[in-house]
Design a protein around this motif. Structure first.
Motif, short mmCIF file in Angstrom:
data_model
loop_
_atom_site.label_atom_id
_atom_site.label_comp_id
_atom_site.label_asym_id
_atom_site.label_seq_id
_atom_site.Cartn_x
_atom_site.Cartn_y
_atom_site.Cartn_z
N ALA A 35 37.01 37.33 22.48
CA ALA A 35 38.03 38.10 21.76
C ALA A 35 39.42 37.91 22.36
CB ALA A 35 37.66 39.58 21.76
N GLY A 36 39.50 37.19 23.49
CA GLY A 36 40.80 36.94 24.12
C GLY A 36 41.31 38.07 24.99
N GLU A 37 40.46 39.04 25.29
CA GLU A 37 40.88 40.21 26.07
C GLU A 37 40.80 39.96 27.57
OE1 GLU A 37 42.06 43.33 24.90
OE2 GLU A 37 42.31 42.03 23.15
N TRP A 38 39.76 39.29 28.02
CA TRP A 38 39.54 39.07 29.44
C TRP A 38 39.55 37.57 29.73
CZ3 TRP A 38 34.64 42.60 30.23
CH2 TRP A 38 35.00 43.93 30.01
N ARG A 39 39.94 37.20 30.96
CA ARG A 39 39.98 35.78 31.28
C ARG A 39 39.30 35.41 32.59
NH1 ARG A 39 45.41 35.67 28.94
NH2 ARG A 39 45.11 34.77 26.88
N ASP A 40 39.08 36.35 33.49
CA ASP A 40 38.51 36.02 34.78
C ASP A 40 37.74 37.22 35.33
OD1 ASP A 40 37.93 34.42 36.95
OD2 ASP A 40 39.92 34.55 37.85
N TYR A 41 36.87 36.96 36.29
CA TYR A 41 36.14 38.05 36.93
C TYR A 41 35.91 37.73 38.40
CZ TYR A 41 31.76 35.36 36.75
OH TYR A 41 30.80 34.41 36.90
N GLY A 42 35.59 38.76 39.14
CA GLY A 42 35.27 38.60 40.55
C GLY A 42 34.11 39.50 40.90
N LEU A 43 33.30 39.07 41.86
CA LEU A 43 32.16 39.85 42.32
C LEU A 43 32.34 40.18 43.79
CD1 LEU A 43 29.30 37.78 40.69
CD2 LEU A 43 29.89 40.13 40.13
N SER A 44 32.03 41.41 44.16
CA SER A 44 32.05 41.83 45.56
C SER A 44 30.75 42.57 45.84
CB SER A 44 33.23 42.77 45.84
OG SER A 44 34.45 42.13 45.56
N PHE A 45 30.07 42.15 46.89
CA PHE A 45 28.84 42.81 47.30
C PHE A 45 29.05 43.37 48.70
CE2 PHE A 45 27.42 39.29 44.48
CZ PHE A 45 27.04 40.09 43.41
N LEU A 46 29.23 44.67 48.77
CA LEU A 46 29.51 45.33 50.04
C LEU A 46 28.32 46.18 50.46
CD1 LEU A 46 33.12 46.41 49.05
CD2 LEU A 46 32.44 44.37 50.31
N ARG A 47 28.44 46.86 51.57
CA ARG A 47 27.32 47.65 52.09
C ARG A 47 26.98 48.83 51.18
NH1 ARG A 47 28.13 49.97 57.80
NH2 ARG A 47 29.16 47.96 57.89
N ASP A 48 27.99 49.50 50.62
CA ASP A 48 27.74 50.70 49.82
C ASP A 48 27.91 50.49 48.32
OD1 ASP A 48 27.31 52.16 52.13
OD2 ASP A 48 29.43 52.69 52.33
N VAL A 49 28.52 49.38 47.92
CA VAL A 49 28.86 49.21 46.51
C VAL A 49 28.87 47.74 46.12
CG1 VAL A 49 31.35 49.21 46.99
CG2 VAL A 49 30.57 49.85 44.74
N ALA A 50 28.44 47.49 44.88
CA ALA A 50 28.59 46.17 44.27
C ALA A 50 29.64 46.34 43.17
CB ALA A 50 27.28 45.69 43.67
N VAL A 51 30.58 45.40 43.09
CA VAL A 51 31.69 45.53 42.14
C VAL A 51 31.83 44.26 41.32
CG1 VAL A 51 34.16 45.99 41.88
CG2 VAL A 51 32.91 47.01 43.80
N PHE A 52 31.92 44.42 40.00
CA PHE A 52 32.25 43.35 39.08
C PHE A 52 33.64 43.69 38.58
CE2 PHE A 52 32.54 41.12 35.09
CZ PHE A 52 31.76 39.99 35.24
N SER A 53 34.65 42.92 38.98
CA SER A 53 36.04 43.18 38.60
C SER A 53 36.43 42.25 37.46
CB SER A 53 36.98 42.92 39.78
OG SER A 53 36.63 43.74 40.87
N VAL A 54 37.13 42.81 36.48
CA VAL A 54 37.54 42.07 35.29
C VAL A 54 39.07 41.92 35.30
CG1 VAL A 54 37.61 42.10 32.79
CG2 VAL A 54 35.61 42.97 33.97
N PHE A 55 39.54 40.70 35.07
CA PHE A 55 40.98 40.41 35.10
C PHE A 55 41.45 39.84 33.77
CE2 PHE A 55 39.27 39.96 39.33
CZ PHE A 55 40.20 40.61 40.13
N ARG A 56 42.69 40.15 33.41
CA ARG A 56 43.32 39.47 32.29
C ARG A 56 43.87 38.14 32.75
NH1 ARG A 56 46.69 43.26 28.92
NH2 ARG A 56 44.59 43.87 28.41
N ARG A 57 44.46 38.13 33.95
CA ARG A 57 44.91 36.90 34.60
C ARG A 57 44.45 36.96 36.05
NH1 ARG A 57 48.88 38.97 31.87
NH2 ARG A 57 49.60 37.94 29.98
N THR A 58 44.25 35.81 36.64
CA THR A 58 43.68 35.74 37.98
C THR A 58 44.55 36.43 39.03
OG1 THR A 58 42.71 33.64 37.37
CG2 THR A 58 42.72 34.16 39.69
N ALA A 59 45.85 36.33 38.93
CA ALA A 59 46.74 36.84 39.97
C ALA A 59 46.97 38.35 39.89
CB ALA A 59 48.09 36.12 39.88
N GLU A 60 46.44 39.01 38.89
CA GLU A 60 46.66 40.44 38.72
C GLU A 60 45.62 41.27 39.45
OE1 GLU A 60 46.41 41.21 34.57
OE2 GLU A 60 48.42 40.49 34.17
#
Length: 111
Positions: A35-60
């Protein structure tokens, strides 16, 4: 991981998304990219939390964070969608139910 696994001795335990959780998240991600809304993502796996981050642009900073916090499993629920401003948009025990808050944004984007 439990203490019986060979990986427990190699370092601190980390929270991660399992295959079904990642499939649900990536299915939504694919629709939002189409749909053109999202362009990039990042994954973080930490001791207490797993995070899937969604970006419109990589540098944001991320538009949304999809978090899994197993310690909250018996309280508000281990899954949460958090907005760019840090507000919790939805929290619950079922990942697909929590992700619906973002699917509503997809319906608005397509209309």
């Amino acid at each position: 991981m439990t203490a019986a696994t060979p990986f427990a001795a190699s370092g601190p335990e980390r929270v991660a998304f399992d295959r079904t959780e990642l499939n649900a998240i990536l299915a939504l991600y694919g629709r939002m990219v189409a749909a053109g809304e999202w362009r990039d993502y990042g994954l973080s796996f930490l001791r207490d939390v797993a995070v899937f981050s969604v970006f419109r642009r990589t540098a944001e900073q991320p538009l949304y964070r999809i978090e899994k916090r197993p310690k909250l499993r018996n309280r508000q629920g281990q899954y949460a969608v958090i907005g760019m401003d840090g507000r919790v948009l939805k929290r619950g025990h079922d990942l697909r139910t929590v992700l619906r808050v973002l699917e509503r944004k997809l319906i608005r984007a397509v209309e």
